[in-house]
Motif scaffolding. Structure first.
Motif, PDB file in Angstrom:
ATOM      1  N   ALA A  34       0.866  -1.183   0.000  1.00  0.00           N
ATOM      2  CA  ALA A  34       0.000   0.000   0.000  1.00  0.00           C
ATOM      3  C   ALA A  34       0.894   1.221   0.000  1.00  0.00           C
ATOM      4  O   ALA A  34       2.071   1.142   0.353  1.00  0.00           O
ATOM      5  CB  ALA A  34      -0.897   0.015   1.238  1.00  0.00           C
ATOM      6  N   PHE A  35       0.307   2.334  -0.402  1.00  0.00           N
ATOM      7  CA  PHE A  35       1.019   3.617  -0.434  1.00  0.00           C
ATOM      8  C   PHE A  35       2.279   3.488  -1.304  1.00  0.00           C
ATOM      9  O   PHE A  35       3.400   3.740  -0.854  1.00  0.00           O
ATOM     10  CB  PHE A  35       1.336   4.101   0.999  1.00  0.00           C
ATOM     11  CG  PHE A  35       0.150   3.973   1.920  1.00  0.00           C
ATOM     12  CD1 PHE A  35      -1.031   4.662   1.647  1.00  0.00           C
ATOM     13  CD2 PHE A  35       0.169   3.116   3.019  1.00  0.00           C
ATOM     14  CE1 PHE A  35      -2.148   4.515   2.466  1.00  0.00           C
ATOM     15  CE2 PHE A  35      -0.943   2.966   3.846  1.00  0.00           C
ATOM     16  CZ  PHE A  35      -2.100   3.668   3.569  1.00  0.00           C
ATOM     17  N   ARG A  39       4.319   0.392   2.358  1.00  0.00           N
ATOM     18  CA  ARG A  39       3.963  -0.624   3.348  1.00  0.00           C
ATOM     19  C   ARG A  39       3.798  -1.952   2.637  1.00  0.00           C
ATOM     20  O   ARG A  39       3.057  -2.054   1.678  1.00  0.00           O
ATOM     21  CB  ARG A  39       2.648  -0.234   4.029  1.00  0.00           C
ATOM     22  CG  ARG A  39       2.618  -0.751   5.455  1.00  0.00           C
ATOM     23  CD  ARG A  39       1.420  -0.232   6.199  1.00  0.00           C
ATOM     24  NE  ARG A  39       0.646  -1.383   6.621  1.00  0.00           N
ATOM     25  CZ  ARG A  39      -0.662  -1.399   6.704  1.00  0.00           C
ATOM     26  NH1 ARG A  39      -1.368  -0.345   6.365  1.00  0.00           N
ATOM     27  NH2 ARG A  39      -1.282  -2.488   7.108  1.00  0.00           N
ATOM     28  N   LYS A 211      -9.118  -3.768  -0.414  1.00  0.00           N
ATOM     29  CA  LYS A 211      -7.780  -3.492   0.126  1.00  0.00           C
ATOM     30  C   LYS A 211      -7.752  -2.338   1.121  1.00  0.00           C
ATOM     31  O   LYS A 211      -6.782  -2.188   1.857  1.00  0.00           O
ATOM     32  CB  LYS A 211      -6.795  -3.245  -1.018  1.00  0.00           C
ATOM     33  CG  LYS A 211      -5.355  -3.392  -0.575  1.00  0.00           C
ATOM     34  CD  LYS A 211      -4.462  -3.644  -1.745  1.00  0.00           C
ATOM     35  CE  LYS A 211      -3.410  -2.617  -1.883  1.00  0.00           C
ATOM     36  NZ  LYS A 211      -2.560  -2.857  -3.046  1.00  0.00           N
ATOM     37  N   ASP A 212      -8.798  -1.533   1.196  1.00  0.00           N
ATOM     38  CA  ASP A 212      -8.844  -0.500   2.234  1.00  0.00           C
ATOM     39  C   ASP A 212      -8.764  -1.137   3.620  1.00  0.00           C
ATOM     40  O   ASP A 212      -8.310  -0.493   4.571  1.00  0.00           O
ATOM     41  CB  ASP A 212     -10.115   0.363   2.109  1.00  0.00           C
ATOM     42  CG  ASP A 212      -9.896   1.562   1.175  1.00  0.00           C
ATOM     43  OD1 ASP A 212      -8.728   1.808   0.790  1.00  0.00           O
ATOM     44  OD2 ASP A 212     -10.884   2.234   0.829  1.00  0.00           O
ATOM     45  N   ARG A 215      -5.086  -1.083   3.952  1.00  0.00           N
ATOM     46  CA  ARG A 215      -4.582   0.301   4.039  1.00  0.00           C
ATOM     47  C   ARG A 215      -4.936   0.920   5.388  1.00  0.00           C
ATOM     48  O   ARG A 215      -4.160   1.662   5.962  1.00  0.00           O
ATOM     49  CB  ARG A 215      -5.208   1.170   2.930  1.00  0.00           C
ATOM     50  CG  ARG A 215      -4.801   0.790   1.512  1.00  0.00           C
ATOM     51  CD  ARG A 215      -5.311   1.856   0.515  1.00  0.00           C
ATOM     52  NE  ARG A 215      -5.140   1.454  -0.861  1.00  0.00           N
ATOM     53  CZ  ARG A 215      -6.107   0.923  -1.612  1.00  0.00           C
ATOM     54  NH1 ARG A 215      -7.323   0.732  -1.115  1.00  0.00           N
ATOM     55  NH2 ARG A 215      -5.871   0.587  -2.864  1.00  0.00           N
ATOM     56  N   GLN A 216      -6.132   0.615   5.897  1.00  0.00           N
ATOM     57  CA  GLN A 216      -6.602   1.258   7.128  1.00  0.00           C
ATOM     58  C   GLN A 216      -6.399   0.397   8.370  1.00  0.00           C
ATOM     59  O   GLN A 216      -6.886   0.739   9.450  1.00  0.00           O
ATOM     60  CB  GLN A 216      -8.084   1.628   6.961  1.00  0.00           C
ATOM     61  CG  GLN A 216      -8.302   2.609   5.821  1.00  0.00           C
ATOM     62  CD  GLN A 216      -9.778   2.891   5.527  1.00  0.00           C
ATOM     63  OE1 GLN A 216     -10.661   2.467   6.257  1.00  0.00           O
ATOM     64  NE2 GLN A 216     -10.026   3.610   4.447  1.00  0.00           N
TER      65      GLN A 216
END
Ligand code: ADP
Ligand code: CDP
Length: 237
Positions: A34-35, A39, A211-212, A215-216
């Protein structure tokens, strides 16, 4: 068909040559990023879950008349695909406001977007996939106006097919990213369609199934992907 050398290892998949110059093997790994790769984590079963998910979706799209690179699933984590000359432009359609759009424009998350929006991003991790437009793509030679028009038309065709498919499973297709490439001069859908590259919410509760969750830091990432699979009728085999 014989597997040959590794050509490329991306953030989530590895690409292998085969003895047929027109075919590649995509190996879906458990790696999750992610990002822009800042990450990274390995999530057990993800490669297998996404490989099956992608195969199921690509077959549906192919049946709906959308040209895709997908040939067949070879194993739990591998699929055979046509070798495309990839176009470094990501096509994003949004049906509901979320993610980058909310940050960029300050609109309310969850707002329905009518008509759905269409955005282009340059595939370039080092530059954090900046937003581009048709003029920039043309000037810098990333894609011609005719190719972009075809990519846009196919991306919306995918929306019609998949919005309905997910709705039947009680899920809202919030947004998604597609990548295209050229095969004998024809625009063909490449890469993958999985919960890694789209947002899916429960239509009633708006719970996130994509996928959030990663991410979260919400947990239950692969369990959520598997639940989506069950809801849209992906069998164990
Ligand atoms: P990334 O490169 O963004 O880290 P992945 O880990 O998913 O992404 O790597 C897969 C790579 O394979 C991507 O760069 C994607 O553009 C490329 N790719 C996907 N499908 C094809 C195809 N049919 N032919 C050639 N390259 C492909
Ligand atoms: O996800 P993020 O907030 O970074 O960006 P977005 O512009 O809101 O992403 C829109 C949709 O495209 C989401 O479903 C993302 O998962 C997907 N996307 C992707 O898969 N890969 C990218 N490089 C960019 C977006």
């Amino acid at each position: 068909m014989e597997k040959r050398q590794e050509l490329y290892a991306g953030k989530a998949k590895s690409v292998f040559a085969t003895d047929d110059p027109d075919l590649l093997i995509l190996n879906f790994r458990d790696d999750t990023s992610a990002f822009d790769g800042e990450r990274m984590e390995s999530l057990e079963r993800k490669g297998m879950v996404n490989n099956r998910f992608n195969a199921f979706i690509m077959e549906k799209l192919q049946l709906a008349g959308i040209p895709t690179h997908f040939e067949r699933r070879l194993s739990d984590t591998e699929s055979l695909v046509k070798k495309l000359e990839m176009i470094p432009v990501e096509c994003v359609v949004r049906n509901v406001a979320a993610g980058g759009l909310v940050k960029r424009l300050g609109v309310e998350e969850g707002r329905e977007l009518t008509p759905p929006t269409f955005e282009l991003f340059l595939k370039n991790d080092a530059l954090h996939d900046p937003m581009i437009n048709e003029s920039l793509a043309d000037t810098f030679g990333w894609a011609t106006p005719a190719q972009l028009a075809e990519m846009k038309s196919l991306t919306f065709k995918v929306n019609a097919v998949l919005k309905q498919l997910f709705a039947e499973g009680g899920l809202l297709l919030v947004d998604y990213k597609l990548e295209f490439g050229l095969f004998n001069g024809e625009i063909v859908l490449g890469d993958e369609f999985s919960p890694d590259g789209c947002r899916l919410w429960d239509a009633d509760t708006r719970e996130k199934f994509d996928k959030d969750r990663f991410r979260q830091g919400l947990g239950g990432v692969i369990e959520a992907y598997e639940e989506v699979g069950r809801r849209i009728g992906i069998g164990a085999d």
